[in-house]
Motif scaffolding. Structure first.
Motif, PDB file in Angstrom:
ATOM      1  N   LEU A 101       0.837  -1.199   0.000  1.00 53.83           N
ATOM      2  CA  LEU A 101       0.000   0.000   0.000  1.00 53.83           C
ATOM      3  C   LEU A 101       0.870   1.246   0.000  1.00 53.83           C
ATOM      4  O   LEU A 101       1.916   1.270   0.637  1.00 53.83           O
ATOM      5  CB  LEU A 101      -0.891   0.024   1.244  1.00 53.83           C
ATOM      6  N   ARG A 102       0.415   2.274  -0.688  1.00 52.51           N
ATOM      7  CA  ARG A 102       1.085   3.567  -0.655  1.00 52.51           C
ATOM      8  C   ARG A 102       0.387   4.452   0.360  1.00 52.51           C
ATOM      9  O   ARG A 102      -0.719   4.166   0.803  1.00 52.51           O
ATOM     10  CB  ARG A 102       1.073   4.194  -2.046  1.00 52.51           C
ATOM     11  N   LYS A 133      -1.212   7.200   0.219  1.00 50.73           N
ATOM     12  CA  LYS A 133      -2.546   7.716  -0.112  1.00 50.73           C
ATOM     13  C   LYS A 133      -3.637   6.662   0.064  1.00 50.73           C
ATOM     14  O   LYS A 133      -4.806   7.001   0.161  1.00 50.73           O
ATOM     15  CB  LYS A 133      -2.575   8.299  -1.524  1.00 50.73           C
ATOM     16  N   GLN A 134      -3.256   5.378   0.117  1.00 48.27           N
ATOM     17  CA  GLN A 134      -4.220   4.322   0.378  1.00 48.27           C
ATOM     18  C   GLN A 134      -4.409   4.096   1.876  1.00 48.27           C
ATOM     19  O   GLN A 134      -5.403   3.520   2.295  1.00 48.27           O
ATOM     20  CB  GLN A 134      -3.765   3.023  -0.280  1.00 48.27           C
ATOM     21  N   GLN A 146     -10.333  12.354   0.607  1.00 48.63           N
ATOM     22  CA  GLN A 146     -10.103  10.986   0.146  1.00 48.63           C
ATOM     23  C   GLN A 146     -10.018  10.104   1.372  1.00 48.63           C
ATOM     24  O   GLN A 146      -9.346  10.438   2.337  1.00 48.63           O
ATOM     25  CB  GLN A 146      -8.800  10.890  -0.638  1.00 48.63           C
ATOM     26  N   GLY A 149      -8.829   6.896   3.313  1.00 50.99           N
ATOM     27  CA  GLY A 149      -7.860   5.820   3.356  1.00 50.99           C
ATOM     28  C   GLY A 149      -8.284   4.815   4.411  1.00 50.99           C
ATOM     29  O   GLY A 149      -9.390   4.870   4.941  1.00 50.99           O
ATOM     30  N   LYS A 204       0.802  -4.733   3.192  1.00 53.35           N
ATOM     31  CA  LYS A 204      -0.593  -4.733   3.636  1.00 53.35           C
ATOM     32  C   LYS A 204      -0.749  -5.600   4.874  1.00 53.35           C
ATOM     33  O   LYS A 204      -1.502  -5.263   5.789  1.00 53.35           O
ATOM     34  CB  LYS A 204      -1.515  -5.200   2.516  1.00 53.35           C
TER      35      LYS A 204
END
Length: 96
Positions: free
Chosen positions: A8-9, A11-12, A44, A46, A79
Motif C-alpha cells: 500500500l502507498r 494515499k491508500q 479521500q 484511506g 498490507k
C-alpha cells in the motif's frame, strides 16, 4: 499455493483532509463587494482516518510499521503489516 504480497502507498492508508470552503470577496472591479464561494476538494478516504503527516510522525516514533523504500519517490507498506497493526489497535480498544 503461494499468495502474492500486497503493498500500500501512503494515499491508500491515510485520509487526506478536505480543505474548507473559502469565501472570496471581490475588492475591486465591477464585482466589488460581491462574494464567491471557492469549493473545497472532497476528502479521500484511506484505511486510517488520519493525515499522511500523522502517519509519518508515528513511523518516526515507532508507533506505526516501518515502510519499504522502493526508490527515491516510491515508499510502500506491506498490507499484512498494516492489517496486523489495525488488529492490534482493535484488540487494545476491546480490552480497555
Amino acid at each position: 499455493m503461494t499468495t502474492k504480497e500486497q503493498f500500500l502507498r501512503i494515499k491508500q492508508i491515510a485520509s487526506t483532509s478536505a480543505t474548507p470552503e473559502k469565501v472570496h470577496v471581490y475588492k475591486s472591479g465591477d464585482n466589488i463587494g460581491k462574494q464567491r464561494i471557492i469549493r473545497a476538494k472532497e476528502a479521500q478516504q484511506g484505511l486510517i482516518s488520519v493525515s499522511a503527516k500523522t502517519i509519518w510522525e508515528w513511523v518516526r516514533q515507532g508507533k506505526f510499521p516501518k515502510p519499504i523504500k522502493l526508490s527515491d519517490n516510491v515508499t510502500v507498506w506491506r498490507k499484512s503489516d498494516i492489517d496486523a497493526w489495525l488488529e492490534d489497535k482493535a484488540n487494545a480498544v476491546m480490552e480497555a
